[in-house]
Design an enzyme around this catalytic site. Sequence first.
Site, PDB file in Angstrom:
ATOM      1  N   HIS A   1      -2.567   4.192 -10.266  1.00  0.00           N
ATOM      2  CA  HIS A   1      -3.418   3.349 -11.103  1.00  0.00           C
ATOM      3  C   HIS A   1      -4.455   2.550 -10.314  1.00  0.00           C
ATOM      4  O   HIS A   1      -5.513   2.244 -10.856  1.00  0.00           O
ATOM      5  CB  HIS A   1      -2.560   2.357 -11.901  1.00  0.00           C
TER       6      HIS A   1
ATOM      7  N   CYS B   1       4.151  -8.272   6.867  1.00  0.00           N
ATOM      8  CA  CYS B   1       4.420  -9.633   7.347  1.00  0.00           C
ATOM      9  C   CYS B   1       5.755 -10.032   6.733  1.00  0.00           C
ATOM     10  O   CYS B   1       6.479  -9.173   6.236  1.00  0.00           O
ATOM     11  CB  CYS B   1       3.281 -10.594   7.008  1.00  0.00           C
ATOM     12  N   GLY B   2       6.102 -11.294   6.761  1.00  0.00           N
ATOM     13  CA  GLY B   2       7.417 -11.681   6.266  1.00  0.00           C
ATOM     14  C   GLY B   2       7.612 -11.320   4.804  1.00  0.00           C
ATOM     15  O   GLY B   2       8.585 -10.670   4.435  1.00  0.00           O
ATOM     16  N   THR B   3       6.688 -11.772   3.974  1.00  0.00           N
ATOM     17  CA  THR B   3       6.774 -11.478   2.535  1.00  0.00           C
ATOM     18  C   THR B   3       5.852 -10.357   2.100  1.00  0.00           C
ATOM     19  O   THR B   3       6.018  -9.805   1.011  1.00  0.00           O
ATOM     20  CB  THR B   3       6.356 -12.710   1.722  1.00  0.00           C
ATOM     21  N   GLY B   4       4.829 -10.082   2.879  1.00  0.00           N
ATOM     22  CA  GLY B   4       3.757  -9.170   2.466  1.00  0.00           C
ATOM     23  C   GLY B   4       2.634  -9.885   1.733  1.00  0.00           C
ATOM     24  O   GLY B   4       1.567  -9.307   1.518  1.00  0.00           O
ATOM     25  N   ILE B   5       2.852 -11.136   1.367  1.00  0.00           N
ATOM     26  CA  ILE B   5       1.864 -11.845   0.544  1.00  0.00           C
ATOM     27  C   ILE B   5       0.619 -12.189   1.354  1.00  0.00           C
ATOM     28  O   ILE B   5      -0.517 -11.915   0.932  1.00  0.00           O
ATOM     29  CB  ILE B   5       2.492 -13.111  -0.075  1.00  0.00           C
ATOM     30  N   GLY B   6       0.817 -12.794   2.503  1.00  0.00           N
ATOM     31  CA  GLY B   6      -0.338 -13.190   3.310  1.00  0.00           C
ATOM     32  C   GLY B   6      -1.168 -11.996   3.744  1.00  0.00           C
ATOM     33  O   GLY B   6      -2.412 -12.037   3.696  1.00  0.00           O
ATOM     34  N   MET B   7      -0.501 -10.930   4.154  1.00  0.00           N
ATOM     35  CA  MET B   7      -1.233  -9.724   4.570  1.00  0.00           C
ATOM     36  C   MET B   7      -2.040  -9.150   3.408  1.00  0.00           C
ATOM     37  O   MET B   7      -3.173  -8.691   3.583  1.00  0.00           O
ATOM     38  CB  MET B   7      -0.269  -8.656   5.096  1.00  0.00           C
TER      39      MET B   7
ATOM     40  N   ARG C   1      -9.495   6.561 -16.630  1.00  0.00           N
ATOM     41  CA  ARG C   1      -9.696   5.151 -16.996  1.00  0.00           C
ATOM     42  C   ARG C   1      -9.389   4.227 -15.822  1.00  0.00           C
ATOM     43  O   ARG C   1      -9.957   3.139 -15.703  1.00  0.00           O
ATOM     44  CB  ARG C   1      -8.833   4.777 -18.203  1.00  0.00           C
ATOM     45  N   HIS C   2      -8.519   4.667 -14.936  1.00  0.00           N
ATOM     46  CA  HIS C   2      -8.185   3.826 -13.782  1.00  0.00           C
ATOM     47  C   HIS C   2      -9.366   3.751 -12.804  1.00  0.00           C
ATOM     48  O   HIS C   2      -9.575   2.719 -12.169  1.00  0.00           O
ATOM     49  CB  HIS C   2      -6.935   4.358 -13.086  1.00  0.00           C
TER      50      HIS C   2
ATOM     51  N   ASP D   1       2.721  -8.824  11.597  1.00  0.00           N
ATOM     52  CA  ASP D   1       2.932 -10.054  12.371  1.00  0.00           C
ATOM     53  C   ASP D   1       4.403 -10.086  12.805  1.00  0.00           C
ATOM     54  O   ASP D   1       5.137  -9.091  12.629  1.00  0.00           O
ATOM     55  CB  ASP D   1       2.496 -11.298  11.578  1.00  0.00           C
ATOM     56  N   HIS D   2       4.848 -11.205  13.326  1.00  0.00           N
ATOM     57  CA  HIS D   2       6.229 -11.304  13.795  1.00  0.00           C
ATOM     58  C   HIS D   2       7.235 -11.102  12.668  1.00  0.00           C
ATOM     59  O   HIS D   2       8.327 -10.590  12.896  1.00  0.00           O
ATOM     60  CB  HIS D   2       6.455 -12.659  14.478  1.00  0.00           C
TER      61      HIS D   2
HETATM   62  C1  RB5 Z   1       5.132 -16.079   8.995  1.00  0.00           C
HETATM   63  O1  RB5 Z   1       6.140 -17.010   9.183  1.00  0.00           O
HETATM   64  C2  RB5 Z   1       4.968 -15.762   7.528  1.00  0.00           C
HETATM   65  O2  RB5 Z   1       4.311 -16.810   6.901  1.00  0.00           O
HETATM   66  C3  RB5 Z   1       4.225 -14.471   7.357  1.00  0.00           C
HETATM   67  O3  RB5 Z   1       4.935 -13.448   7.961  1.00  0.00           O
HETATM   68  C4  RB5 Z   1       3.999 -14.006   5.934  1.00  0.00           C
HETATM   69  O4  RB5 Z   1       5.187 -13.984   5.201  1.00  0.00           O
HETATM   70  C5  RB5 Z   1       2.896 -14.659   5.223  1.00  0.00           C
HETATM   71  O5  RB5 Z   1       2.593 -14.363   4.071  1.00  0.00           O
END
Ligand code: RB5
Length: 149
Positions: free
Chosen positions: A100, A67-73, A134-135, A10-11
């Site tokens: 693993h 993505c910004g944090t990688g969390i949402g992706m 095991r993994h 994403d951006h």
């Molecule tokens: C976009 O602003 C941000 O929320 C996205 O890049 C990402 O970090 C979501 O997890």
Amino acid sequence: MADTVAVAADHGGYDLKCALLPELRALGFGVLDLGTDSRESVDYPDFAEAVARAMEEGRARWGLLACGTGIGMSMAANRHRGLRAALVHDGLTARLARQHNDANVLVLGGRILGPELAKECIKVFFSTPFEGGRHARRVAKFSPVKANV
Ligand code: RB5
């Protein structure tokens, strides 16, 4: 197909994606660039979906998402059966995600990692085999997807 990586961001991950595409090609991978193509704001699940579809259709064996944090992706990619997306921060998590967890999607935070650390993550992730044993038993327990939350 075996050596193709479907890549999307994403951006928040766009600049990192741009920095990593040449690195992937230099490592010998085919690259399927599924966007985004600018810093304009977009919705990250659409891009996780594009990578998932490419992998499910056999157009790519691997995925790389930013993505910004990688969390949402990570969250979005792991909704897809057969995708094992790992949010990686350094060489250690890149190595263990492969050894693993048999991760097949590498997820990076464009606002978290600098390009050199991200390049190291890519090199380690794509050169490390799954240990199995095991993994493999544990990874097999990921399926079927549970729907109770
Ligand atoms: C976009 O602003 C941000 O929320 C996205 O890049 C990402 O970090 C979501 O997890």
